[in-house]
Design a protein around this motif. Structure first.
Motif, PDB file in Angstrom:
ATOM      1  N   GLY A 120       0.808  -1.209   0.000  1.00  0.00           N
ATOM      2  CA  GLY A 120       0.000   0.000   0.000  1.00  0.00           C
ATOM      3  C   GLY A 120       0.842   1.260   0.000  1.00  0.00           C
ATOM      4  O   GLY A 120       2.038   1.238  -0.333  1.00  0.00           O
ATOM      5  N   ARG A 124      -2.146   8.071   0.401  1.00  0.00           N
ATOM      6  CA  ARG A 124      -3.600   8.135   0.231  1.00  0.00           C
ATOM      7  C   ARG A 124      -4.303   7.468   1.419  1.00  0.00           C
ATOM      8  O   ARG A 124      -3.734   6.599   2.087  1.00  0.00           O
ATOM      9  CB  ARG A 124      -4.049   7.421  -1.051  1.00  0.00           C
ATOM     10  N   SER A 125      -5.542   7.875   1.625  1.00  0.00           N
ATOM     11  CA  SER A 125      -6.423   7.223   2.592  1.00  0.00           C
ATOM     12  C   SER A 125      -7.799   7.119   1.954  1.00  0.00           C
ATOM     13  O   SER A 125      -8.140   7.881   1.051  1.00  0.00           O
ATOM     14  CB  SER A 125      -6.502   8.018   3.900  1.00  0.00           C
ATOM     15  N   SER A 126      -8.594   6.158   2.432  1.00  0.00           N
ATOM     16  CA  SER A 126      -9.898   5.917   1.829  1.00  0.00           C
ATOM     17  C   SER A 126     -10.975   5.821   2.887  1.00  0.00           C
ATOM     18  O   SER A 126     -10.719   5.456   4.039  1.00  0.00           O
ATOM     19  CB  SER A 126      -9.875   4.617   1.012  1.00  0.00           C
ATOM     20  N   SER A 133     -11.450   8.324  -2.112  1.00  0.00           N
ATOM     21  CA  SER A 133     -10.014   8.391  -1.839  1.00  0.00           C
ATOM     22  C   SER A 133      -9.607   9.827  -1.530  1.00  0.00           C
ATOM     23  O   SER A 133     -10.124  10.783  -2.135  1.00  0.00           O
ATOM     24  CB  SER A 133      -9.234   7.878  -3.054  1.00  0.00           C
ATOM     25  N   LYS A 155      -9.508   5.470   6.544  1.00  0.00           N
ATOM     26  CA  LYS A 155      -8.531   4.418   6.828  1.00  0.00           C
ATOM     27  C   LYS A 155      -7.375   4.589   5.849  1.00  0.00           C
ATOM     28  O   LYS A 155      -7.592   4.732   4.642  1.00  0.00           O
ATOM     29  CB  LYS A 155      -9.162   3.037   6.641  1.00  0.00           C
ATOM     30  N   ASP A 157      -4.365   3.952   3.248  1.00  0.00           N
ATOM     31  CA  ASP A 157      -4.212   2.931   2.213  1.00  0.00           C
ATOM     32  C   ASP A 157      -2.944   2.104   2.386  1.00  0.00           C
ATOM     33  O   ASP A 157      -2.654   1.233   1.570  1.00  0.00           O
ATOM     34  CB  ASP A 157      -4.210   3.583   0.824  1.00  0.00           C
ATOM     35  N   ASP A 163      -4.436  -6.769   7.817  1.00  0.00           N
ATOM     36  CA  ASP A 163      -5.068  -6.571   6.519  1.00  0.00           C
ATOM     37  C   ASP A 163      -4.680  -7.697   5.565  1.00  0.00           C
ATOM     38  O   ASP A 163      -3.595  -8.283   5.677  1.00  0.00           O
ATOM     39  CB  ASP A 163      -4.635  -5.237   5.897  1.00  0.00           C
TER      40      ASP A 163
END
Length: 240
Positions: A120, A124-126, A133, A155, A157, A163
């Motif tokens: 990852g 970025r975060s989603s 995003s 959360k 990325d 995970d």
């Protein structure tokens, strides 16, 4: 050794490069998993940087996440000669796929066009609810970043402990289509990333590893070079 490896690189049409922390240390980014790295400082950090902890206490997770990964410093890091060398291979009209353990985004900054971010990215975060995003800039503007549409806490990325790995099959497929596998700056200690070179070995694909110290997987490779990566790429370029 460098001359022979360079000859293989010169004639390869499809190269896959696996990179680990050693590719980014010359940019000032620490190797979190080294004997003096982040994860050895405090075992509880693996607990806090887990998917379970995020869903249990997302507010505190974000406070710790920003501090542990030093997000405010991420924009200060720039690609180094290792990233640039990998991009230059692509400029020589060969197909180059980068599969990286690193989450810093430096391969993209160096203009590599085909990068699989195995663990990852920090950039970025989603939203876990609607999937929108958000950039690192947005995340840094908010102490606890939330989706601007549905209000859910974002959360990151980056792959957290617990995970699921989603890039393994894509990575294996890329390796099986390669003429040459080049592994750079990783001890191949973390699974399942460490299993990827077996795909090349089983398919009879020429492979090389360059790392500053021996690894338990050295026997899988046709060429093994123990050297500083920045010095190694200088040597290779003299023969390309």
């Amino acid at each position: 050794m460098y001359k022979t490896l360079s000859l293989h690189l010169r004639h390869a049409e499809n190269v896959v490069v696996l990179t680990g922390a050693g590719a980014s240390t010359a940019s000032g980014i620490p190797d979190f998993r080294s004997s003096e790295g982040l994860w050895s400082e405090d075992n509880s950090r693996e607990y806090y940087m887990s998917s379970d902890y995020f869903f249990h206490n997302p507010e505190d997770f974000w406070k710790k996440y920003k501090a542990i990964f030093r997000l405010k410093l991420l924009k200060n890091y720039r690609p180094n000669p290792v990233h640039q060398f990998i991009h230059e291979l692509e400029n020589r009209e060969r197909n180059v796929t980068v599969i990286t353990q690193n989450v810093d985004g430096l391969h993209q900054l160096a203009k590599s066009s085909n990068v699989i971010e195995y663990h990852g990215t920090l950039n970025r975060s989603s939203c876990p609810s609607c999937g929108r995003s958000f950039s690192l800039d947005y995340v840094m503007e908010h102490a606890i970043p939330r989706c601007d549409q549905c209000g859910k806490i974002l959360k990151p990325d980056v792959l957290l402990f617990g995970d699921l790995i989603t890039a393994h099959e894509e990575s294996e497929s890329a390796i099986k289509e390669a003429d040459l596998l080049l592994v750079m700056g990783t001890s191949l200690f973390v699974t399942p990333f460490s299993l990827l070179p077996y795909s090349a070995a089983e398919a009879g694909i020429t492979s090389a590893i360059i790392n500053n110290e021996p690894t338990e997987k050295d026997g899988l490779f046709d060429y093994v070079i123990h050297d500083d990566l920045s010095q190694a790429v200088k040597q290779i370029k003299t023969f390309l």
